[in-house]
Each structure stands twice: as C-alpha cells, then as structure tokens.
Design a protein around this motif. Structure first.
Motif, short mmCIF file in Angstrom:
data_model
loop_
_atom_site.label_atom_id
_atom_site.label_comp_id
_atom_site.label_asym_id
_atom_site.label_seq_id
_atom_site.Cartn_x
_atom_site.Cartn_y
_atom_site.Cartn_z
N PRO A 478 -1.84 -39.63 -14.04
CA PRO A 478 -2.49 -39.27 -12.77
C PRO A 478 -1.64 -38.37 -11.88
O PRO A 478 -2.16 -37.78 -10.92
N GLN A 479 -0.35 -38.24 -12.20
CA GLN A 479 0.55 -37.40 -11.39
C GLN A 479 0.64 -35.97 -11.91
O GLN A 479 1.45 -35.19 -11.41
N ASN A 480 -0.17 -35.63 -12.90
CA ASN A 480 -0.11 -34.29 -13.49
C ASN A 480 -0.77 -33.28 -12.55
O ASN A 480 -1.99 -33.07 -12.60
N ASP A 481 0.02 -32.66 -11.70
CA ASP A 481 -0.50 -31.70 -10.73
C ASP A 481 -1.13 -30.49 -11.40
O ASP A 481 -2.11 -29.92 -10.91
N ASN A 482 -0.54 -30.06 -12.53
CA ASN A 482 -1.08 -28.90 -13.23
C ASN A 482 -2.51 -29.16 -13.70
O ASN A 482 -3.40 -28.30 -13.56
N ALA A 483 -2.74 -30.35 -14.28
CA ALA A 483 -4.09 -30.70 -14.73
C ALA A 483 -5.07 -30.70 -13.57
O ALA A 483 -6.20 -30.23 -13.70
N GLN A 484 -4.66 -31.22 -12.44
CA GLN A 484 -5.53 -31.24 -11.26
C GLN A 484 -5.90 -29.83 -10.83
O GLN A 484 -7.07 -29.54 -10.53
N ARG A 485 -4.91 -28.94 -10.82
CA ARG A 485 -5.18 -27.55 -10.43
C ARG A 485 -6.12 -26.87 -11.42
O ARG A 485 -7.03 -26.12 -11.03
N MET A 486 -5.90 -27.09 -12.71
CA MET A 486 -6.71 -26.45 -13.72
C MET A 486 -8.15 -26.97 -13.70
O MET A 486 -9.10 -26.21 -13.92
N ILE A 487 -8.33 -28.26 -13.46
CA ILE A 487 -9.67 -28.83 -13.36
C ILE A 487 -10.43 -28.18 -12.22
O ILE A 487 -11.60 -27.79 -12.36
N GLN A 488 -9.76 -28.04 -11.09
CA GLN A 488 -10.37 -27.38 -9.94
C GLN A 488 -10.71 -25.92 -10.25
O GLN A 488 -11.79 -25.43 -9.89
N LYS A 489 -9.81 -25.24 -10.95
CA LYS A 489 -10.04 -23.84 -11.31
C LYS A 489 -11.26 -23.70 -12.22
O LYS A 489 -12.11 -22.81 -12.02
N ILE A 490 -11.38 -24.59 -13.21
CA ILE A 490 -12.50 -24.51 -14.15
C ILE A 490 -13.82 -24.84 -13.44
O ILE A 490 -14.85 -24.20 -13.68
N GLN A 491 -13.77 -25.82 -12.55
CA GLN A 491 -14.99 -26.16 -11.80
C GLN A 491 -15.46 -24.99 -10.94
O GLN A 491 -16.67 -24.74 -10.80
N GLU A 492 -14.51 -24.26 -10.38
CA GLU A 492 -14.87 -23.07 -9.60
C GLU A 492 -15.46 -21.98 -10.48
O GLU A 492 -16.40 -21.27 -10.09
N ILE A 493 -14.91 -21.84 -11.70
CA ILE A 493 -15.45 -20.85 -12.65
C ILE A 493 -16.89 -21.21 -13.03
O ILE A 493 -17.77 -20.35 -13.09
N ASN A 494 -17.15 -22.50 -13.27
CA ASN A 494 -18.47 -22.95 -13.68
C ASN A 494 -19.52 -22.78 -12.59
O ASN A 494 -20.74 -22.76 -12.89
N LYS A 495 -19.09 -22.68 -11.34
CA LYS A 495 -20.04 -22.52 -10.23
C LYS A 495 -20.53 -21.07 -10.11
O LYS A 495 -21.53 -20.81 -9.44
N ARG A 496 -19.81 -20.14 -10.73
CA ARG A 496 -20.17 -18.73 -10.58
C ARG A 496 -21.46 -18.38 -11.33
O ARG A 496 -21.78 -18.99 -12.32
#
Length: 496
Positions: A478-496
C-alpha cells in the motif's frame, strides 16, 4: 523501478593475479573471472566504449583484466602498467589522512575550518554558521565550484584552449587563497549537498599541511603510498611513464588530453594503475580497521538523492563504501565491501554522455556478483539465451534454472527485473513483458514484480492490463507511491 544498485569501490605484499583470455568458455572461468568477462562484454556492446579495466580483490586474492582497446582500431589493450586518472577517487586518500588526524586528536569534525587557516576569512560563514571540517567531507560547505574561480571553472572542460590549459596549470596556491578570501557564501553550510569538485578538498589539503607541517604529497607518501607499496601512484607522471598514460575520450571518439592538476591535488590529482589500486583496497580492508571504521561513519544524509556520506565516501552502513571519479576522458569507481572482505576498481577511458550510466551498470553488476559469490550471476546466462529468441523462452528459462541452479544464482529478484528494463530501453516491449510475466511467476508475492509488469503493459499502451497489475502491486504494498501515480495516470487516459 530502479534498474541498477549504484547511482551514482591480495596477499600480504605479493599479488597473485589471475588473468585469463576473454575467449575461455564460461564453464572454465571461476566466478570472479566469469563476472569480469561477462560484465565487460555487456558494456562493450556500446560502441562508444573503448577500453575497460577491472581489478577485483576478494579474500586475499586479486584478479585483473582488460577489455577492448585503448584507441579504436589500434588493437592496443590496456595492461597492468597502464596509468589512468583516478580523479575524485583521490578524495578517499585525503579522507584517510583526515581520519588519521581525527583519531590522533589533531582535528575535530565539528571544528571551524578557519582555526587551521592562516588569515581571518570572515567570509567563510553564513548567518553566523561557519564551515566545519565535516562540511568539507560531505560536500556541504556551500562553496560552488563554478562560482569559485573563472580559471578553475574550465578545468574539466573538453574544449579548453592551449592558453586556458597553461593558465590552469599555472594556477597557484596564492591564487587559490586569494579566491578563497573573496568568495561569498550564498547558503548556510551543513544544510545541502552540493558537490564542490576539488575546491573544498583543496582547503582540507591546506589544513592537513598546516597541522602536520608537511606537504600533502609527503603525507600521502608516508601514510598511504609507502605503507601500501603503491609505487606506481603519483600526482605527476614522469617522462618515463608518459607512454603508459591511457588516452581519454569523450563523445564521437574525441581525444581529451590529460590535465596536470594544480595545487596539492587533494581533491582529484592522482594517477594510478589497477594493481596499485588493488594494493590500496587491500590496505584499506586489512591494515587500517580503525581508520576504515572512522571513514565510514555517517556524517550527512542527502534526502533529495537518498545518499549517505562519511569521509567523502558514499556509505551504506558497514556493507558498502563507494566513490567515483571522472576527468574529461576517464571515469571510474572504487568500491569496498568490508563485510565480505572484497573490493574492486573499474574504469573506462571514456567520459561522454553515456559514461555515468554505463559505469554505474558495470559497478552494480560487480557488486551483485561479489555478494553472490561463489555462485555465478545467472543474468548473463539468461540474457544470452533470450537474445537467441527460442520459441518457448519460459520453458528454456526453467531448463536453465534446473540444469545450472547449483552453480548460478537464480534467486536474485533483480536478475529478471533488470533484464526486463533493459529490453524496454531497447524498445523490445513484447519481450520485456514476457520477462516481467516470468518475474511474477518466480516472485508471486512481490509488489515490485507487478509494478514492473504494469510498466511494461503501459509502455505497450495496454492500459487495462497495466491497471490490473498496478492495482495488484498496490494491494501487496500500500506504500507504493509509483503504483498510485500510475493508476491515476491510466484512469485519466481512460477518461479521454
């Protein structure tokens, strides 16, 4: 994920050097020779690299070998007589003399440096905080080398003119003291790591000369060079030895002339050979335990880079001491691993755009190999086979592991992880994904493995599969900051 460990390391007097031909089969080579040969072969795949020199000390034995050619097309391999500039690794010698002075009570780490300098130097403080001895050792003096002297600012440039070269060579101690007396600090000492090159170490060289009433060169000779029997290490190259000094190169195979360091050279003036550097490693590991312990004492933690510094050395507890050096045409590492009584020196006669990444890569591989000794690093074995593109690569990997598991180390997570990222950098994305999938099979509970596979899929624009793996990584850690950032990035891509 980080690809490599490093960012940015004999008998009593007689050396038992084991040097072997690069053409010997892997089955014949012992683990140290196997490591040297394969790591050098990997680096020489990069056409900008001319020559690689490696020396390893392990439990009383030394190994040296040289790869490539000094000058492209001339088939002139380096050898035990070859002299290279160790540059900032010289600071470790200064560190040794300083640690000796501290243990003798001649210096204190928290002393104001002005105590030991002739003159007042009221400028060497900021907000009433003076520069301390430990600030010099940790590059936290606040002195910025590019602003210290216009003459010295050009010192390591590859495009200096002959007139500039003469000016630098003629830069005197008097010039240095004048610049030091007029330098204006902009930040408080002791707060921020800012590499000052040889400027701050030169101040320390002057201090050591004052407290011992001897020249830095004399201290170096008496305390280290004579004791370690390093007869081929010096500040100046004699006329007789000029023929052994390696040519240095930068981008586009551009020849860079060596520059004789002015002043004492306490921060970067030494030239040496691989056998002499191995004598130095032996000297540090076996003959000077109190001083080695003092030198690796943590003095400053650089939060930005997450690096810890002792007496000039980058340190990781009792496990690892590291220092690198570079001139216009040379780059090298000196690594000590005290817990396993090992160390090594590795150098290129190249310092261009890719030099740091490549020297860090080979240093990281050699560290891992020494830690895994006597097992050989399976990375090279696996890498050679995946490049042959077998139809069922995973099956081939399992066969390699079953047939070679006793002699090779297959248990290191970085084995497959590094290979996967190497393939990503080569844009061989499908193959990288296959390696990361295998990584998960080998390490099913590793958050880092799922993170790496997530990156592989993301690079291949397979967003849903990437999201699944990043979420699994976050579930495991749960402390994996990189995974959190990438999940957010992918979710933003999927909204386009």
């Amino acid at each position: 994920m980080h690809k490599f460990l490093v960012i940015s390391s004999i008998s009593i007097l007689l050396f038992s050097c084991k040097t072997n031909s690069n053409n010997l089969s892997e089955q014949v080579l012992d683990p140290i020779e196997y490591s040297m040969s394969n790591s050098a072969k990997l680096i020489l795949e990069n056409p900008e690299i001319n020559s690689i020199s490696i020396g390893i000390y392990k439990n009383g034995e030394t190994y040296t070998n040289y790869y490539g050619e000094i000058d492209k097309g001339k088939n002139n391999k380096a050898n035990d007589n070859s002299i290279f500039e160790i540059a900032s690794v010289t600071k470790t010698f200064t560190a040794y003399i300083t640690a000796q002075a501290v243990l003798e009570g001649k210096l204190n780490l928290d002393d104001d440096i002005r105590i030991y300098l002739d003159g007042s130097y009221n400028n060497l403080k900021f907000d009433d905080r003076p520069i301390l001895i430990k600030d010099i050792l940790t590059h936290t003096t606040g002195i910025q080398r590019e602003h210290f002297s216009k003459t010295l600012a050009k010192m390591f440039s590859i495009d200096i003119t002959e007139n500039e070269r003469k000016t630098i060579s003629g830069y005197s101690k008097k010039d240095f003291i004048k610049d030091l007396a007029t330098y204006e600090l902009k930040i408080k000492p002791g707060k921020k790591y800012d590499y000052s090159g040889f400027v701050a170490p030169e101040i320390l060289g002057m201090i050591l000369e004052n407290i011992y009433e001897k020249s830095y060169a004399q201290l170096l000779k008496e305390q280290i060079l004579d004791e370690a029997q390093m007869s081929r290490t010096s500040m100046q190259i004699s006329d007789h030895d000029q023929k052994h000094l390696l040519n240095g190169y930068t981008n586009n195979n551009q020849l860079v002339k060596p520059l004789q360091t002015p002043l004492t050279g306490a921060g970067g003036g030494l030239k040496s050979t691989v056998p002499d550097m191995l004598r130095y490693i032996k000297f540090l590991l076996e003959n000077s335990d109190p001083i080695l312990k003092e030198m690796r004492k943590p003095l400053f933690y650089d939060e930005e880079e997450e690096d810890q510094y002792g007496y000039f050395w980058m340190v990781q507890g009792e496990d690892l001491l590291m220092h690198n050096g570079g001139t216009g045409g040379n780059v090298n590492w000196l690594i000590l691993l005290p817990k396993i009584n090992s160390g090594f020196t590795v150098s290129f006669n190249y310092n261009g755009d890719n030099a740091n990444d490549l020297i860090n890569t080979i240093a990281s591989l050699l560290i891992n190999d020494l830690i895994s000794h006597p097992k050989k690093n399976a990375y090279y074995l696996i890498r050679n086979n995946i490049n042959k593109k077998p139809e069922n690569w995973v099956k081939k990997y399992q066969e390699l592991k079953e047939n070679n598991g006793s002699a090779y180390n297959f248990e290191d997570f970085s084995l497959l992880n590094d290979l996967g990222y190497e393939l990503l950098e080569k844009n061989e994305i499908e193959k990288a994904i296959e390696v990361f999938q295998l990584l998960i099979l080998e390490f099913p509970n590793s958050a880092d493995a799922f993170d790496s596979l997530g990156e592989g899929y993301l690079t291949n624009n397979q967003y849903e599969l990437s999201l699944i793996n990043y979420k699994k990584s976050l579930e495991l850690n749960p402390q994996n900051d990189n995974a959190q950032r990438m999940i957010q990035k992918i979710q933003e891509i999927n909204k386009r």
